[in-house]
Design an enzyme around this catalytic site. Structure first.
Site, PDB file in Angstrom:
ATOM      1  CG  ASP A   1      -0.147  -0.130   2.400  1.00  0.00           C
ATOM      2  OD1 ASP A   1       0.845  -0.331   2.535  1.00  0.00           O
ATOM      3  OD2 ASP A   1      -1.020  -0.251   3.655  1.00  0.00           O
TER       4      ASP A   1
ATOM      5  CG  ASN B   1      -8.389   1.187  12.040  1.00  0.00           C
ATOM      6  OD1 ASN B   1      -7.478   0.415  11.586  1.00  0.00           O
ATOM      7  ND2 ASN B   1      -8.756   1.982  10.945  1.00  0.00           N
TER       8      ASN B   1
ATOM      9  CG  HIS C   1      -5.759  -0.372   8.892  1.00  0.00           C
ATOM     10  ND1 HIS C   1      -5.482   0.853   8.848  1.00  0.00           N
ATOM     11  CD2 HIS C   1      -4.709  -0.993   9.383  1.00  0.00           C
ATOM     12  CE1 HIS C   1      -4.414   1.109   9.184  1.00  0.00           C
ATOM     13  NE2 HIS C   1      -3.834   0.069   9.418  1.00  0.00           N
TER      14      HIS C   1
ATOM     15  CD  GLU D   1      -8.204   2.731   7.118  1.00  0.00           C
ATOM     16  OE1 GLU D   1      -8.426   2.209   8.060  1.00  0.00           O
ATOM     17  OE2 GLU D   1      -7.371   3.728   6.896  1.00  0.00           O
TER      18      GLU D   1
HETATM   19  P1  PGA Z   1       2.609  -0.752  12.729  1.00  0.00           P
HETATM   20  O1  PGA Z   1       1.269  -0.584  11.697  1.00  0.00           O
HETATM   21  O2  PGA Z   1       3.141  -1.956  12.308  1.00  0.00           O
HETATM   22  O3  PGA Z   1       3.374   0.597  12.577  1.00  0.00           O
HETATM   23  O4  PGA Z   1       1.809  -0.728  14.128  1.00  0.00           O
HETATM   24  C1  PGA Z   1       0.446  -1.355  11.465  1.00  0.00           C
HETATM   25  C2  PGA Z   1      -0.735  -0.755  10.465  1.00  0.00           C
HETATM   26  O5  PGA Z   1      -1.303   0.420  11.165  1.00  0.00           O
HETATM   27  O6  PGA Z   1      -1.393  -1.482   9.604  1.00  0.00           O
END
Ligand code: PGA
Length: 227
Positions: free
Chosen positions: A56, A124, A126, A131
């Site tokens: 992404d 959250n 995602h 999302e």
């Molecule tokens: P993080 O991000 O590895 O920095 O916790 C994960 C995400 O938000 O998909």
């Protein structure tokens, strides 16, 4: 956790040297990528055929902005492993974001499916920029970023604000042969408990991983400990 993830990925590459790896960025997998890339000194053959796809991207940031997924993957994987043309991903500032998603979808149709998909878990729920919503999308698409995503630590590295997300869709993720989900830190305690409840809902996209037959979850102690 990072060592276990790097060793797991190395075993997969040994088994399937030309695997297509789809890689998340964010804080969680970074150390695992460094440890994997370090293996190039002892086992250069492991990386000769591997292909990498970016999962992404923050839409609207310049490609060389230090906050981009591009900058992270270039630094930790693409340059150390000298992937060159064996690396593919979204442009962060496309003239036409829909056309950029179509380009990625076409590439994945021609070069996929994903062999191993490395994912992180959003606070959250995602997965990439899929999302929480009333419905999820199957293929690469332009995403409206949630407040949680806009507070992500990656964005502390820039003064710019992304305008949208560019992300692979749920079908492309779930069609991966194997999925490695890495989860770290106390902020993931509640999300991981929610995931482990086994209830599948588009309001918590990671819950769709229950529909996949081959998911490995690696987490650190901070994420695993109950409150
Ligand atoms: P993080 O991000 O590895 O920095 O916790 C994960 C995400 O938000 O998909």
């Amino acid at each position: 956790m990072s060592r276990a993830a790097a060793n797991w990925l190395a075993r997969e590459l040994k088994r399937t040297p030309d695997a297509l790896l789809c890689l998340a960025t964010g804080g969680t997998p970074t150390r695992a990528y460094d440890l994997l890339a370090e293996k190039r000194h002892a086992q250069p053959g492991l990386f000769r055929k591997l292909r990498v796809l970016k999962l992404d991207e923050w839409g609207g940031l310049a490609m060389d902005d230090p906050a981009t997924c591009e900058a992270h993957l270039q630094h930790h994987i693409v340059q150390p492993l000298k992937l060159g043309r064996r690396y593919f991903g979204f442009e962060s500032q496309p003239r036409d974001a829909q056309a950029e998603c179509a380009r990625v979808n076409e590439w994945l149709t021609a070069n996929g499916p994903i062999g191993v998909c490395v994912l992180g878990l959003g606070v959250n729920g995602h997965l990439a920029f899929n999302e929480p919503a009333a419905f999820l999308r199957p293929h690469a698409h332009v995403a409206t970023l949630s407040c949680a995503s806009l507070r992500h630590a990656m964005l502390n590295e820039t003064n710019e604000r992304p305008k949208f997300g560019l992300t692979l869709g749920m079908a492309s993720l779930l069609q991966a042969r194997k999925i490695l989900l890495v989860v770290s830190g106390a902020s993931k305690r509640a999300p991981i408990q929610k995931l482990l409840s086994g209830e599948i809902t588009p309001r918590f996209p990671a819950s769709f991983l229950w529909l996949h037959p081959n998911v490995v979850l690696l987490c650190d102690e901070a994420a695993r400990d109950k409150e």
